[in-house]
Write a protein that holds these residues in place. Sequence first.
Motif, mmCIF file in Angstrom:
data_model
loop_
_atom_site.group_PDB
_atom_site.id
_atom_site.type_symbol
_atom_site.label_atom_id
_atom_site.label_comp_id
_atom_site.label_asym_id
_atom_site.label_seq_id
_atom_site.Cartn_x
_atom_site.Cartn_y
_atom_site.Cartn_z
ATOM 1 N N LYS A 136 0.849 -1.191 0.000
ATOM 2 C CA LYS A 136 0.000 0.000 0.000
ATOM 3 C C LYS A 136 0.886 1.241 0.000
ATOM 4 C CE LYS A 136 -0.887 -0.871 4.851
ATOM 5 N NZ LYS A 136 -1.806 -0.890 5.928
ATOM 6 N N PRO A 137 0.314 2.431 -0.187
ATOM 7 C CA PRO A 137 1.131 3.646 -0.258
ATOM 8 C C PRO A 137 2.028 3.837 0.973
ATOM 9 C CG PRO A 137 -1.099 4.127 -0.931
ATOM 10 C CD PRO A 137 -1.105 2.717 -0.413
ATOM 11 N N VAL A 138 3.205 4.400 0.737
ATOM 12 C CA VAL A 138 4.183 4.647 1.793
ATOM 13 C C VAL A 138 4.169 6.130 2.124
ATOM 14 C CG1 VAL A 138 6.646 4.543 2.374
ATOM 15 C CG2 VAL A 138 5.616 2.757 0.971
ATOM 16 N N LYS A 139 4.239 6.453 3.411
ATOM 17 C CA LYS A 139 4.217 7.845 3.836
ATOM 18 C C LYS A 139 5.572 8.194 4.480
ATOM 19 C CE LYS A 139 0.541 9.297 5.881
ATOM 20 N NZ LYS A 139 -0.519 9.575 6.889
ATOM 21 N N ILE A 140 6.177 9.274 4.009
ATOM 22 C CA ILE A 140 7.411 9.798 4.609
ATOM 23 C C ILE A 140 7.033 11.083 5.330
ATOM 24 C CG2 ILE A 140 9.714 10.738 4.189
ATOM 25 C CD1 ILE A 140 9.819 9.055 1.630
ATOM 26 N N ILE A 141 7.305 11.138 6.617
ATOM 27 C CA ILE A 141 6.995 12.329 7.400
ATOM 28 C C ILE A 141 8.289 13.091 7.650
ATOM 29 C CG2 ILE A 141 6.033 13.210 9.547
ATOM 30 C CD1 ILE A 141 4.323 10.660 9.649
ATOM 31 N N VAL A 142 8.300 14.358 7.220
ATOM 32 C CA VAL A 142 9.482 15.211 7.354
ATOM 33 C C VAL A 142 9.195 16.253 8.432
ATOM 34 C CG1 VAL A 142 11.035 16.780 6.147
ATOM 35 C CG2 VAL A 142 9.992 14.885 4.914
ATOM 36 N N PRO A 143 9.962 16.259 9.520
ATOM 37 C CA PRO A 143 9.712 17.207 10.614
ATOM 38 C C PRO A 143 10.366 18.573 10.374
ATOM 39 C CG PRO A 143 11.423 15.703 11.262
ATOM 40 C CD PRO A 143 10.967 15.276 9.889
ATOM 41 N N SER A 144 9.974 19.228 9.289
ATOM 42 C CA SER A 144 10.508 20.558 8.977
ATOM 43 C C SER A 144 9.461 21.309 8.156
ATOM 44 C CB SER A 144 11.824 20.458 8.202
ATOM 45 O OG SER A 144 11.598 19.918 6.930
ATOM 46 N N PRO A 145 9.620 22.620 8.007
ATOM 47 C CA PRO A 145 8.640 23.389 7.234
ATOM 48 C C PRO A 145 8.626 22.991 5.757
ATOM 49 C CG PRO A 145 10.193 24.850 8.362
ATOM 50 C CD PRO A 145 10.650 23.451 8.584
ATOM 51 N N PRO A 146 7.478 23.142 5.098
ATOM 52 C CA PRO A 146 7.410 22.837 3.672
ATOM 53 C C PRO A 146 8.331 23.748 2.862
ATOM 54 C CG PRO A 146 5.218 23.259 4.580
ATOM 55 C CD PRO A 146 6.207 23.560 5.647
ATOM 56 N N GLY A 147 8.952 23.191 1.843
ATOM 57 C CA GLY A 147 9.812 23.966 0.958
ATOM 58 C C GLY A 147 11.258 24.032 1.399
ATOM 59 N N GLY A 148 11.569 23.535 2.585
ATOM 60 C CA GLY A 148 12.953 23.547 3.064
ATOM 61 C C GLY A 148 13.770 22.437 2.427
ATOM 62 N N SER A 149 15.046 22.433 2.733
ATOM 63 C CA SER A 149 15.942 21.419 2.153
ATOM 64 C C SER A 149 15.514 19.990 2.492
ATOM 65 C CB SER A 149 17.374 21.650 2.621
ATOM 66 O OG SER A 149 17.849 22.866 2.109
ATOM 67 N N PRO A 150 15.182 19.680 3.759
ATOM 68 C CA PRO A 150 14.769 18.296 4.053
ATOM 69 C C PRO A 150 13.516 17.883 3.270
ATOM 70 C CG PRO A 150 15.278 19.451 6.079
ATOM 71 C CD PRO A 150 15.293 20.467 4.990
#
Length: 74
Positions: A32-46
């Motif tokens: 099933k779909p995979v979710k990656i959660i990034v703990p930083s603001p949208p548009g940043g390098s991470p």
Amino acid sequence: MKRFLKAAALATAATAAFAAPMAAHSQAWPTKPVKIIVPSPPGGSPDQIARAIGQKLSIAWGQPVVVETSLALA
């Protein structure tokens, strides 16, 4: 000779009993779909790096990869 045949039959039955459950667990991943959660603001390098990696993984796995940003984890 009978002893040998009984032992061979018993060994075959034992092998089949142990191999059947193992075959059931060998499924393709991910299913099933995979979710990656990034703990930083949208548009940043991470976020940008995670989205680039997500695109490559989506192509390789044949499943959608969703990247979410969450400041609650930061």
